[in-house]
Every structure is written in structure tokens, then in C-alpha cells.
Design an enzyme around this catalytic site. Structure first.
Site, PDB file in Angstrom:
ATOM      1  N   SER A 143       0.800  -1.222   0.000  1.00 54.83           N
ATOM      2  CA  SER A 143       0.000   0.000   0.000  1.00 54.83           C
ATOM      3  C   SER A 143       0.833   1.273   0.000  1.00 54.83           C
ATOM      4  O   SER A 143       0.345   2.330  -0.419  1.00 54.83           O
ATOM      5  CB  SER A 143      -0.951   0.001   1.208  1.00 54.83           C
ATOM      6  OG  SER A 143      -0.224  -0.102   2.426  1.00 54.83           O
ATOM      7  N   THR A 144       2.069   1.216   0.471  1.00 55.15           N
ATOM      8  CA  THR A 144       2.943   2.390   0.403  1.00 55.15           C
ATOM      9  C   THR A 144       3.652   2.448  -0.937  1.00 55.15           C
ATOM     10  O   THR A 144       3.676   3.488  -1.605  1.00 55.15           O
ATOM     11  CB  THR A 144       3.970   2.369   1.549  1.00 55.15           C
ATOM     12  OG1 THR A 144       3.287   2.292   2.805  1.00 55.15           O
ATOM     13  CG2 THR A 144       4.822   3.635   1.530  1.00 55.15           C
ATOM     14  N   ASP A 168      10.584   0.557  -2.737  1.00 55.64           N
ATOM     15  CA  ASP A 168       9.710  -0.445  -2.144  1.00 55.64           C
ATOM     16  C   ASP A 168       9.422  -0.071  -0.691  1.00 55.64           C
ATOM     17  O   ASP A 168      10.090   0.794  -0.111  1.00 55.64           O
ATOM     18  CB  ASP A 168      10.376  -1.828  -2.216  1.00 55.64           C
ATOM     19  CG  ASP A 168       9.364  -2.974  -2.253  1.00 55.64           C
ATOM     20  OD1 ASP A 168       8.179  -2.730  -1.948  1.00 55.64           O
ATOM     21  OD2 ASP A 168       9.775  -4.102  -2.570  1.00 55.64           O
ATOM     22  N   LYS A 201      10.473  -7.905   5.057  1.00 52.77           N
ATOM     23  CA  LYS A 201       9.528  -7.648   3.990  1.00 52.77           C
ATOM     24  C   LYS A 201       8.769  -8.934   3.685  1.00 52.77           C
ATOM     25  O   LYS A 201       9.177 -10.004   4.094  1.00 52.77           O
ATOM     26  CB  LYS A 201      10.237  -7.161   2.724  1.00 52.77           C
ATOM     27  CG  LYS A 201      10.820  -5.771   2.843  1.00 52.77           C
ATOM     28  CD  LYS A 201      11.582  -5.327   1.602  1.00 52.77           C
ATOM     29  CE  LYS A 201      10.826  -5.518   0.318  1.00 52.77           C
ATOM     30  NZ  LYS A 201       9.508  -4.843   0.312  1.00 52.77           N
ATOM     31  N   GLY A 222       5.072  -8.981   3.753  1.00 49.86           N
ATOM     32  CA  GLY A 222       3.703  -9.002   4.259  1.00 49.86           C
ATOM     33  C   GLY A 222       2.684  -9.230   3.159  1.00 49.86           C
ATOM     34  O   GLY A 222       1.625  -9.803   3.385  1.00 49.86           O
ATOM     35  N   GLU A 224      10.671  -9.519  -4.891  1.00 48.52           N
ATOM     36  CA  GLU A 224      11.184  -8.294  -4.276  1.00 48.52           C
ATOM     37  C   GLU A 224      12.675  -8.418  -3.969  1.00 48.52           C
ATOM     38  O   GLU A 224      13.448  -7.478  -4.187  1.00 48.52           O
ATOM     39  CB  GLU A 224      10.399  -7.976  -3.005  1.00 48.52           C
ATOM     40  CG  GLU A 224       8.989  -7.467  -3.260  1.00 48.52           C
ATOM     41  CD  GLU A 224       8.196  -7.252  -1.989  1.00 48.52           C
ATOM     42  OE1 GLU A 224       7.237  -6.464  -2.033  1.00 48.52           O
ATOM     43  OE2 GLU A 224       8.522  -7.864  -0.958  1.00 48.52           O
ATOM     44  N   LYS A 282       6.909   1.620  11.296  1.00 46.47           N
ATOM     45  CA  LYS A 282       7.691   0.480  10.813  1.00 46.47           C
ATOM     46  C   LYS A 282       9.122   0.467  11.361  1.00 46.47           C
ATOM     47  O   LYS A 282       9.862  -0.482  11.135  1.00 46.47           O
ATOM     48  CB  LYS A 282       7.735   0.491   9.280  1.00 46.47           C
ATOM     49  CG  LYS A 282       6.355   0.532   8.606  1.00 46.47           C
ATOM     50  CD  LYS A 282       5.539  -0.692   8.928  1.00 46.47           C
ATOM     51  CE  LYS A 282       4.162  -0.651   8.300  1.00 46.47           C
ATOM     52  NZ  LYS A 282       4.186  -0.661   6.838  1.00 46.47           N
TER      53      LYS A 282
END
Length: 233
Positions: free
Chosen positions: A31-32, A89, A102, A104, A111, A129
Site C-alpha cells: 500500500s505504500t 519499495d 519484507k 507481508g 522483491e 515500521k
């Protein structure tokens, strides 16, 4: 500011600072990270960014790129030739040394491959985070071949962790990756990121894990008051 406003703010900021015409870039998942995809798309449509070659880390990211008419390639395409100038990312956790958890969103395999192909690896997160040590809030995701789960689970427990299959929320059964594997979440504390990353990948049946140690070159952190802190090394 609301979380969604922070995500947009930081996603746009990283693109504005780091992306220039002619680059080969990787665009992350989540989402980011998706806000950076949108910013690249908007600037491309306005002609502010030209001749970009993009590698998407998931089907979701690829679809968003295509919505903006962006050119998407694989790492093996001659246009990319296995090398990227930059990847932007998100992350689930970031420790003081900029090591990451990373995965999730379940896209950790691609990635990580994309991150290793990139000259610069930019991580964009909000302040929630940031942690004192990895594993503080989130488990370590591990992509596992389904047939190997029982033996992998036993090995993970021997390492001092608790392993659980990540179950899907909108369907019966486990979460499946785009490669048809399962995600095992490892709950573990007090580990050295670089050592555990290597150890996990030596377990037969493990495809990849969500520890990204020593890869981050640029870190953008958004705070609730709208302030963005950016660092590079």
C-alpha cells in the site's frame, strides 16, 4: 495526518527525489509502494518522465503500471539485462542498521531478486515500521514449497522460533504465492539479520525469506505530522 495520506506523501517524495528520465527502475508491492507507482505513472503521462523501463515485483504492481501505460519488462528482458538503476519499495520493519523484514504482501521472492539487481534500493515507510530490532512487531515471512512444510517447520522450531502457515482471509486454506508456494511466518526474536537470512535459505524446501540485510541504500521515513526524513548511504 492519516496513514493513507502519509503513504501518498512519502511515495511521491521518493519518486520526485530519485527518479529521472531514462532510468531502469523496480517498483515494489504494497500500500505504500503503490503510491510510488502512481507517481511515476502521473509524471510519465504528463511527459515529466520519459523512456523509463520498469520491472514490477508483483501482479498487482504490474497491473497498476499498465493502468498508466508504463512499459513493464522482466529482469531478463534485453532492455533491462538483469540490472536496475533504482528500486523503490516498502517494508514491514526497519531496524537501526536499515535491515528489513519484507513480505507481508507475499511477494518477497521477486522483491529480493529485484533488490539485488538494483544499484540503489530505496525503502519508504511510516514511523510505525521503525523498530529497535527485527521481529519486534512482525514475523519473518518464508516462502516454502508445500511438500516441505513439515520438515521446514521442525527446523525452524529447532532454531528457537515458532512457525505458522499464513492462512488466507478470503478463501479457505493457506496463502499461495504467485509461484504456487506457501508462506510460513516465523516468530523469532534476538537474531542477527544477516546470519538468519543465510541460515533460512540453507533449509531444503525454503525458496526465499523476508529478511533483507545490508541492501538498503536510501531510507525515507514519514512521521505523523507530515515530516519526511530521508537518508542515503
Amino acid at each position: 495526518m492519516k496513514p493513507e495520506e502519509l503513504k501518498k506523501l512519502i511515495g511521491y517524495k521518493a519518486v520526485d527525489d530519485l527518479v529521472v528520465s531514462g532510468m531502469k527502475i523496480g517498483l515494489g508491492t504494497g500500500s505504500t509502494a503503490i503510491e510510488s507507482v502512481r507517481r511515476v505513472g502521473e509524471k510519465s503521462q504528463r511527459g515529466e518522465l520519459k523512456n523509463l523501463a520498469i520491472v514490477a515485483t508483483s501482479f498487482e504492481t504490474k497491473q497498476e503500471c499498465q493502468n498508466y501505460g508504463l512499459n513493464v519488462y522482466t529482469l531478463g528482458d534485453p532492455v533491462i539485462n538483469g540490472n536496475l538503476d533504482l528500486t523503490i519499495d516498502g517494508a514491514d520493519e526497519v531496524d537501526p542498521e536499515w535491515n528489513l523484514i519484507k513480505g507481508g504482501g507475499g511477494a518477497l521472492l521477486i522483491e529480493k531478486i529485484v533488490s539485488y539487481a538494483s544499484k540503489r534500493f530505496c525503502i519508504i515507510v511510516d514511523e510505525s515500521k521503525i523498530v529497535a530490532e527485527l521481529g519486534e512487531k512482525r514475523p519473518v515471512p518464508i516462502e516454502v514449497i508445500p511438500e516441505a512444510f513439515v520438515t521446514v517447520k521442525g527446523t525452524l522450531h529447532a532454531l528457537g522460533g515458532r512457525a505458522e502457515i499464513r492462512m488466507a482471509k478470503m478463501k479457505a486454506g493457506p496463502v499461495n504465492t504467485e509461484r504456487g508456494n506457501i508462506i510460513v511466518d516465523l516468530y523469532i526474536r534476538g537474531f542477527r539479520p544477516e546470519e538468519l537470512e543465510k541460515t533460512l535459505n540453507q533449509i531444503p524446501g525454503v525458496v526465499e525469506n523476508g529478511i533483507f540485510a545490508g541492501r538498503t541504500t536510501d531510507l525515507y521515513v514519514a512521521y505523523g505530522n507530515g515530516r519526511i526524513e530521508s537518508k542515503s548511504r
